[in-house]
Design an enzyme around this catalytic site. Structure first.
Site, PDB file in Angstrom:
ATOM      1  N   ASP A 111      -6.712  -0.829   4.824  1.00 30.99           N
ATOM      2  CA  ASP A 111      -6.030  -0.403   3.865  1.00 30.99           C
ATOM      3  C   ASP A 111      -6.490   1.283   3.810  1.00 30.99           C
ATOM      4  O   ASP A 111      -5.630   1.894   3.148  1.00 30.99           O
ATOM      5  CB  ASP A 111      -6.463  -0.907   2.414  1.00 30.99           C
ATOM      6  CG  ASP A 111      -5.692  -2.173   2.127  1.00 30.99           C
ATOM      7  OD1 ASP A 111      -4.646  -2.308   2.884  1.00 30.99           O
ATOM      8  OD2 ASP A 111      -6.013  -3.020   1.410  1.00 30.99           O
ATOM      9  N   ARG A 147       0.750  -1.142  -0.024  1.00 34.33           N
ATOM     10  CA  ARG A 147       0.062  -0.014   0.100  1.00 34.33           C
ATOM     11  C   ARG A 147       0.909   1.312   0.044  1.00 34.33           C
ATOM     12  O   ARG A 147       0.540   2.171  -0.644  1.00 34.33           O
ATOM     13  CB  ARG A 147      -1.072   0.002   1.155  1.00 34.33           C
ATOM     14  CG  ARG A 147      -2.106  -1.162   1.097  1.00 34.33           C
ATOM     15  CD  ARG A 147      -2.630  -1.007  -0.269  1.00 34.33           C
ATOM     16  NE  ARG A 147      -3.740  -2.238  -0.355  1.00 34.33           N
ATOM     17  CZ  ARG A 147      -3.732  -3.114  -1.368  1.00 34.33           C
ATOM     18  NH1 ARG A 147      -2.962  -3.245  -2.266  1.00 34.33           N
ATOM     19  NH2 ARG A 147      -5.025  -3.953  -1.448  1.00 34.33           N
TER      20      ARG A 147
END
Length: 393
Positions: free
Chosen positions: A121, A92
């Site tokens: 996330d 990420r």
């Protein structure tokens, strides 16, 4: 307004393009990072444009992903909780970093992602956005739109002729890259239920792996794997080859319930073939090259370091500081590890190094000329002194 969307071509971000255009009257630029998910990126770009994107960026980040993100994490032996090697977590910050770079290039006012308001996330993306461009506007559709489930998204996609792979029968949330593939949602939300065999794609079931063991050798320099079976490879090449070998031998499946940063327990099923092998191999080469106290100090920091990655603090000053310490410990972590792969097991079969601290002359149970066993008596008495004193109180 111009928005740079982290786009995968999956259910959430496919719906997000149309939703962002309708609700923000915005120009949406789709950005897709090639980090080894082995997809047809021409088709993904075409799909984004047909769905309403004004432009599409496809960037090959595989080598950067391995060298600048995976390898530093592997040098730290980082594991979150009961066995998650953090294949999604580590990807990420790289995606978000490139997204910000594109936003600056395109002079975009905002960035967006398809992460849900329940997950990790959203934190990982947004902490990176703000760390790198504090004034950026962040749009998280899952925290705004009326849809309250993946099933609703599937219906919306169907109504608007948006092609997606997810179905009500297989509504898994799937994340794949060079390091791993993860599965969440659907029937996996019942932690008692065994995952269906047809769900897996990288690792064969151990019972169907070859009946003969496979031996491999991995060479290390400064804590990084640089060669497989004597062949020097780039980071991405090494992962591609080792994923195949380890996957064929049933290595790398994990089924765990983990604690998300937002406070929810979540079940995740992961396939991390090469990552599992490299984690074991790295600890093996460290065992003969690292000083005891240096290793114990570094090991005491692993849980904290792993949390920083899992929670999304890759660009935080504390992670960067820890990385410098960890990398300092890796200067002499070099040599070769031999491993036996057999039906889901990765077994260390040998290790050697030009910086080896292991001494057969010291460790032997046979007669030696180096160690005077009588010296241990004083060592023990000095270390027992405080324990003896406690009895006198």
């Amino acid at each position: 307004m111009k928005i740079i969307l982290a786009y995968s071509g999956g259910l959430d971000t496919s719906v997000a393009i149309k939703w962002l255009k309708e609700n923000y009257n915005a120009q949406v630029v789709a950005f897709c990072a090639d980090i080894g998910q082995e997809e047809n990126f021409d088709e993904i770009a075409e799909k984004a444009l047909k769905t309403g994107a004004s432009n599409v960026y496809i960037e090959d980040l595989k080598e950067e992903f391995v060298k600048e993100y995976i390898f530093p994490m592997l040098r730290a032996n980082a594991v979150y909780e009961t066995g998650y090697l953090m294949g999604t977590s580590i990807a990420r910050p790289l995606i978000a970093k490139k997204q910000i770079e594109i936003a600056i290039k395109e002079k975009a006012e905002a960035v967006a992602h398809g992460a849900t308001g329940k997950g990790n996330d959203q934190v990982r993306f947004e902490l990176t956005y703000y760390a790198l461009k504090p004034d950026i506007k962040v749009i998280a559709p899952w925290r705004e739109w009326k849809f309250d489930s993946r099933s609703c998204l599937i219906e919306y996609a169907k109504e608007h002729n948006i092609p997606v792979q997810a179905t009500k029968e297989k509504p898994y949330s799937i994340d794949k890259n060079l390091f791993h593939i993860s599965y969440e949602g659907g029937i996996l939300e019942d932690p008692w239920r065994e995952p269906p065999e047809d769900m897996y794609s990288m690792v064969v079931p151990p019972e169907k792996a070859p009946d003969k063991p496979v031996y491999i050798e991995i060479d290390y320099e400064e804590g990084n794997p640089v060669a497989l079976n004597g062949e020097r490879l780039s980071g991405a090449e090494l992962f591609q080859k080792l994923n195949k070998i380890a996957g064929e031998n049933g290595i790398g499946r994990v089924d765990i319930v983990e604690n998300r940063y937002v406070g929810i327990k979540s079940r995740g099923v992961y396939e991390t073939p090469a990552g599992t092998v490299l984690h074991i191999a790295h600890k093996a080469i460290e065992s003969i090259t690292m000083d005891r106290e240096l290793m114990h100090l570094r090991d005491s920091l692993i849980p904290r370091y792993a949390e920083l990655i899992y929670y999304g603090y890759w660009f935080s000053p504390e992670r960067l500081a820890l990385q410098k310490l960890i990398d300092e410990t890796q200067k002499n972590v070099a040599g070769t590890v031999r491993l036996k792969l057999y039906k889901g097991n990765c077994i260390v079969a040998g290790r050697k190094s030009p910086y080896c601290l292991y001494s057969k002359e010291l460790a032997t149970f046979e007669k030696d000329q180096v160690y005077n066993q009588k010296d241990a008596e004083g060592f023990i008495k000095i270390n027992a002194l405080r324990l003896r004193m406690l009895k006198n109180v």
